[in-house]
Scaffold this active site. Structure first.
Site, PDB file in Angstrom:
ATOM      1  N   GLY B  16       0.854  -1.191   0.000  1.00  0.00           N
ATOM      2  CA  GLY B  16       0.000   0.000   0.000  1.00  0.00           C
ATOM      3  C   GLY B  16       0.887   1.236   0.000  1.00  0.00           C
ATOM      4  NE  ARG B 315     -12.998  10.361   8.705  1.00  0.00           N
ATOM      5  CZ  ARG B 315     -12.151   9.850   7.844  1.00  0.00           C
ATOM      6  NH1 ARG B 315     -11.404   8.815   8.184  1.00  0.00           N
ATOM      7  NH2 ARG B 315     -12.040  10.356   6.648  1.00  0.00           N
TER       8      ARG B 315
END
Lengths: 281, 672, 285
Positions: B16, B315
């Site tokens: 990644g 969040r």
């Protein structure tokens, strides 16, 4: 109609099925399986109770929970590649009801809206099968090397910002840059065919995705430095001239990348490149 | 092979953003890298990141923003749990990283003049988020993937794609065990073999699959991290699991609806009736077509409760408020677990231009066009702030006392030179407690504390790879214990670990039985684990439920010990691979549950209904979990953090009414 | 998908085809337009005079009627080509060489692809397939056409009619009928002609559409679409010319055709023309 509605009229027609498909119906998954390279392929059918909004992935997961064929034969979980399940990684590409696409974004309601409908899953045919629906797409990535699909930066140490760019150019490059190397364009291309012999990978047709990537990097201020090398690769065997203009690539591209425009643009660039080369010799 | 510097190799596990950034940085230094990944690196989970990447920039700087404020926001957003010096260094590096990505050809959105465009993101009042359409993560990983391919074609990088990391090879170092390589398995041929290397970088991402359905990709099992954990690497803050407020519920996974939908003006609401006292109550027609609900009957609860930040609260707060509305007040759309995220008031063309990628996902998987119909969303497990425990060397900036929270527009106490936060190139930067094993990216517990700010993940991944990649380079060149490269060790060191893994596999394969009951079916065990963890360890946690969860994990462990594999194939056996991962996930799940239970406070993403206040005296500490192989169980302790730079402050994002209903004390059983 | 072995990167020394890949590909594309395409246009326009030639006579020999007038005009055109065009044989050989090159490489290139219209029945894909089918068929047709009507391989002609350029229309009409009047074999030849000319017109029209992409003249989808209309119009026009030529040749009986030809040959054309022989006459191709 939104700009992100599918291009294929058949796909739009299928979407209408979402309204009528009943949750809990039985769908037969007819899956082309293969135990490994060189082994024969065979078909197996599995019954799946399909919930609303289910996709191929969730049904394959359900099969894995208890893999028994419609004939009552115990089997093994189906092998396939998957990743993001959001159609941005390209992993789960397979041939569904005869045409290539990502299986995560393939809603069963679209394809098999009625009780007892059948959905066929096959591995991509242009790459060697690893097992079941998993194919080896190494050649696809090799083709990115053929066109040196990268920007030749000096290094990763801080040396200022990149070049300015107009929003128009950014938009053009962005679309090209959304290519996720899924291989749909290759699967649908009549000019791109299975090649197990790796020694031929660099002379067989390179495919729309790599041609389009060459265009992407030739558009970038720094990427341009390798333009001549890319065009040289594209002018050789298996390069842009080998395109047969069937234009299936652009039809099946899940990211709606204007692949045929890239092919034409690279066709032009290659002509200029070769003419220049001839006179500079 | 002769033992020279050319024999020294680095292994990177995970392709990644963090793994690729590290690979480029190390290859650039001329050190060969072996890059292992479960999937072709271009398909790694980083492609899913949508919104953008944060960095102070010239525009926001002229409005009074600074790298320091970015640092301050990140610490505040993380509820003062993160070690602070590394975060400072990361924030200072951010503009350099954006520049680099720009040079690599990332098609960042542009202004009319051709400059990089910016957007607003959660946790900040300044536009400091750079983006490339709605697929920023994809664009960033492609840029790095391309650079890695360049080094691959030059022969400096060898990719081992479809190889699964099984175990680190540990050997005696100068004082303690050190890492000398790995054992890995080709997922196609099933060949198990060892690889020698002098440093191993774990860049294996998060562990969303521990929660069954999440926004993560299917390979994000956390198994690689769990294997390091079981081999002796400490795991930090496992309980800090971010639940993204806006995910699209689905049968196979929860698809992310990016925070940028809120950043671009998306409003969160539910149909509701305003009572005479000003409070809101359930709407009788809450399942009706949202377009038929008049404005006066739309409860924009985030905007009402948080006037300053409105829909762009961080969040964890958004998640809890949505959860509260649906679960505790029964005001969800159609009385279910969903609320509207509404963009229909924005110009459709503007939305297409700015958000096409993510809106497309919604339309593709749900069938409605979000430009004309409000989206139905609900929180979903998204990111693991916790991860392998790492250390670092502090940089030059050492104030006498921690400063108070930074105020926008006030003068930042320091500039943004390199080396203020962390010492560049220090060999131990982001190294775990086992010498030679590093952890970069999401699998690293650092930077995000108890809650990650949107668009900081991409930053932390690339920062780890680039900044700490240099640390690995220096370790390889100068820091090897005993100056003895792994290539010079006897083969027996490695064979021992290969044999161990082969034995584990043989044991699993010996259990093959088709048609096993759910009791011993690995897929069923994995699913039940996910359901249990989602119910007990996500938005609202409570002691009794957590204890029950730990007991349930024990029972799943027992079932795992008796399991029956359903596929005996000696070729491309995915069932085997998944099953092995389930076994490792169980230990990680245990760490999450035990960490949640031990942390008797509420902080960031970790909300305890029985301990609703933050308790800095006892718990402004890292949860350190250790695995005991003898008992196959996890123990928890708390270790102090580096909080030298900013003094803790109440984290409420200017909430108007602090007495408004918090999630009630009942356990959260409904799925997230 | 892991490590691509070095073998993939280090192929053996490239052969002739590989070394001159680009040149050969572009020559293949180019020969399809010049000279083959240009000739095709001229050829079809000329031959279509079988249908409209009466009007080209501007009232001369009105007694011949529509078909007879067409035959007269066509014979006039054939005579002009045979008598007035310089270096005719050289032109012919160039053209044959171009056709041979285009055919051989066309087949070689076409064999590298694999039709998949069964799975992807997009219009573009059907054109791709038809381009190749028309290529294969076209090669057969052109070979037959030249062999019988130029090289005089009359054993391939039902009824054995030998081509005579002084009697262009009547010998063609006889060949298409398999004799003075229609025979089964003649009908087959006529159908073969119909398919051959239709497919070749498609091949050319589609070929110039794809050539514009190959050479990078049309890049955007819109440009390709616009050029597609132009190519379609050109194709339609050529198809009309091709079909009218065929209909013209089928509509006139060999006997009537001979009348027109004799009339012409007696006139200004007769003085120049050498005695005819089936295997020696210079000819229309």
């Amino acid at each position: 109609m939104s700009t992100h509605t599918p291009v294929d009229p058949a796909a739009i027609a299928r979407m209408a099925n979402r309204k009528t498909a009943k949750a809990g119906r039985t769908v037969i998954f007819r899956i082309k399986r293969c135990d490994g390279p060189g082994k024969p392929s065979y078909w197996q059918d599995f019954k799946v109770q399909v919930p609303k909004n289910a996709n191929v992935i969730s049904c394959l997961q359900q099969i894995a929970l208890s893999p028994v064929t419609t004939g009552g034969q115990p089997s093994t979980p189906v092998v396939w590649e998957s990743g993001c399940l959001e159609e941005v990684c390209g992993s789960c590409t397979m041939v569904i009801n005869g045409s290539v696409r990502q299986s995560c974004s393939c809603l069963i309601d679209d394809y098999a809206p009625s009780e007892g409908d059948t959905l066929t899953l096959e591995p991509m045919s242009k790459f060697p099968v690893v097992r079941d629906l998993w194919v080896d797409r190494a050649r696809l990535f090799n083709n990115l090397k053929r066109v040196k699909a990268w920007v030749p930066i000096d290094g990763t140490y801080a040396s200022g910002s990149g070049p300015k760019e107009s929003p128009e150019d950014q938009e053009t490059r962005y679309v090209l840059s959304t290519c996720m190397s899924c291989g749909c364009c290759l699967e649908a291309c009549p000019q791109f065919n299975v090649e197990a012999d790796e020694s031929k990978w660099n002379t067989d047709f390179i495919g729309a995705h790599a041609i389009s990537q060459a265009r992407l990097f030739n558009m970038h201020e720094t990427g341009k430095r390798l333009a001549a090398e890319r065009l040289e690769a594209l002018s050789g065997a298996g390069g842009v001239s080998d395109c047969g203009n069937a234009q299936n690539c652009v039809k099946v591209c899940p990211k709606r990348i204007p692949l045929t425009e890239s092919i034409a643009a690279m066709g032009r660039a290659v002509v200029f490149h070769k003419v220049k080369q001839f006179f500079n010799r | 092979m002769a033992s020279g510097s050319t024999d020294k190799r680095v292994i990177v596990i995970g392709g990644g953003l963090a793994g690729l950034a590290a690979t480029v940085r190390i290859a650039e230094a001329g050190i060969p890298v072996d890059l292992f990944s479960l999937v072709p690196v271009k398909r790694s989970h980083s492609v899913c990141a949508q919104g953008g990447i944060n960095a102070c920039n010239e525009v926001s700087r002229q409005q009074g923003y600074s790298e320091y404020e970015h640092f301050d926001e990140t610490i505040y957003g993380g509820d003062f749990l993160a070690d602070q010096h590394p975060v400072l260094e990361m924030a200072n590096w951010a503009p350099r990283i954006i520049d680099l990505l720009d040079r690599m050809g990332v098609p960042f959105n542009r202004t009319a003049e051709g400059n990089r465009d910016l957007r607003l993101f959660g946790g900040s009042l300044f536009k400091r988020t750079h983006f490339a359409g709605a697929t920023t993560g994809q664009q960033l990983i492609y840029a790095l993937d391309e650079q890695v391919r360049r080094y691959e074609s030059e022969g400096l990088v060898r990719k081992y794609e479809f190889w699964e990391f099984l175990w680190p090879v540990l050997t005696d170092g100068e004082s303690a065990k050190r890492c000398a390589g790995i054992v890995a398995q080709d997922m196609r041929t099933m060949q198990i073999r060892s690889f020698r290397s002098d440093a191993v970088i774990m860049a294996t991402g998060g562990c969303g699959l521990v929660f069954g359905k999440s926004t993560n990709s299917v390979m994000c099992t956390g198994a690689a991290a769990a294997r390091c954990f079981k081999a002796g690497v400490f795991y930090g803050n496992p309980e800090m699991i971010q639940v993204h407020p806006t995910a699209i519920p689905g049968a196979d996974k929860l698809r992310l609806m990016s925070e940028s939908a809120r950043g671009e003006g998306g409003r969160v609401w539910v149909p509701a009736i305003k009572n005479t006292d000003g409070s809101w109550g359930p709407h009788p027609r809450s399942g009706d077509d949202p377009k038929t609900i008049p404005t006066s009957e739309r409860y924009y609860f985030l905007e009402e409760k948080y006037p300053a930040y409105g829909n762009i609260v961080p969040r964890d707060i958004a998640t809890r408020e949505i959860f509260d509305i649906c679960v505790n007040h029964g005001m969800g759309v159609a009385k279910g677990n969903q609320v509207y995220l509404d963009l229909t008031h924005r110009d459709p063309e503007y939305l297409t231009r700015k958000l096409e990628g993510i809106l497309e996902i919604y339309e593709k998987f749900v069938g409605d066009d979000p430009r004309f119909t409000p989206m139905r969303i609900f929180p979903g497990v998204h990111y693991s702030m916790g991860g392998l425990y790492t250390v670092f060397t502090k940089g030059r900036y050492e104030p006498a006392n921690p400063l108070a929270k930074h105020k926008s527009g006030s003068r930042p106490p320091l500039g943004s030179e390199i080396g203020l936060g962390m010492q560049p190139g220090a060999m131990n930067n982001m190294m775990t407690n086992i010498e030679g094993i590093y952890a970069f990216g999401e699998v690293n517990f650092a930077y995000h504390g108890a809650n990650r700010l949107g668009a900081n993940a991409l930053l932390s991944c690339i920062f780890d790879g680039l900044f700490c990649g240099v640390s690995v380079t220096n370790y390889i060149r100068d820091g090897l214990p005993g100056k003895k490269p792994a290539s010079g060790l006897p083969g027996s060191v490695f064979d021992e670990f290969v044999n161990q893994e082969e034995a584990k596999q043989a044991k699993l394969l010996s259990t093959v039985k088709s048609g096993a009951s759910a009791e011993t079916n690995p897929y069923a065990i994995g699913k039940e684990l996910g359901d249990e963890m989602t119910a007990a360890c996500t938005v609202v946690r409570e002691a009794g439920r957590l204890q029950q969860c730990i007991a349930n994990i024990e029972s799943l462990k027992g079932r795992f010990a008796r399991l029956n594999l359903s596929d005996s194939a000696a070729w491309t056996n995915q069932s085997l691979s998944y099953t092995r991962a389930v076994g490792d996930m169980l230990s990680l799940a245990e760490a999450v549950a035990k960490g949640s239970l031990a942390r008797r406070e509420s902080r960031g993403a970790h909300y305890r209904s029985d301990f609703q206040q933050r308790n800095d005296a006892e718990f402004m500490k890292t949860t350190l979990t250790k695995y005991d192989p003898a008992s196959n169980s996890v123990s928890v302790e708390f270790v102090s953090i580096d909080a030298d730079l900013i003094a803790p402050a109440v984290r409420n994002y200017g909430k108007k009414d602090d007495s408004s209903p918090k999630a009630a004390a009942k356990p959260a059983l409904s799925g997230v | 998908m892991t490590t691509v072995p070095a073998s993939a990167a280090t192929a053996a020394a490239p052969g002739f085809l590989e070394k001159h890949h680009f040149l050969l590909r572009r020559l293949h594309s180019l020969t399809g337009i010049v000279p083959i395409g240009v000739f095709l246009v001229a050829h079809l326009v000329t031959n279509s005079s079988l249908a409209w030639g009466k009007f080209g006579l501007r009232g001369e020999h009105a007694e011949l009627g529509l078909q007879g007038g067409g035959a007269y005009y066509f014979q006039k055109e054939v005579a002009w080509i045979n008598n007035e065009v310089p270096h005719l044989l050289l032109i012919e050989i160039t053209l044959w060489a171009a056709i041979a090159f285009h055919s051989i490489f066309g087949v070689y290139y076409a064999l590298q692809g694999k039709n998949n219209i069964a799975r992807y029945s997009y219009q573009g894909n059907k054109r791709y397939a038809l381009q190749r089918i028309s290529g294969y068929f076209g090669i057969l047709f052109i070979f037959y056409h030249i062999a019988t009507l130029r090289w005089g391989w009359s054993f391939l002609v039902p009824g054995g009619t030998a081509w005579d350029h002084k009697f262009a229309v009547s010998t063609l009409a006889t060949a298409l009928r398999g004799g003075e009047s229609f025979t089964a074999a003649g009908v087959a030849v006529s159908i073969f002609y119909f398919l051959g000319i239709s497919l070749l017109v498609f091949h050319f029209a589609n070929g110039i559409w794809t050539a514009a992409i190959t050479w990078g003249l049309t890049i955007s989808r819109q440009a390709q679409e616009r050029w597609g209309y132009v190519c379609a119009a050109l194709g339609a026009g050529l198809m009309l010319a091709a079909w009218s030529a065929l209909i013209g040749a089928l509509a006139i009986s060999p006997a009537d055709a001979r009348k027109s030809e004799e009339l012409f040959n007696k006139g200004k054309g007769a003085a120049i023309v050498a005695p005819a022989g089936p295997n020696t006459a210079p000819n229309i191709r």
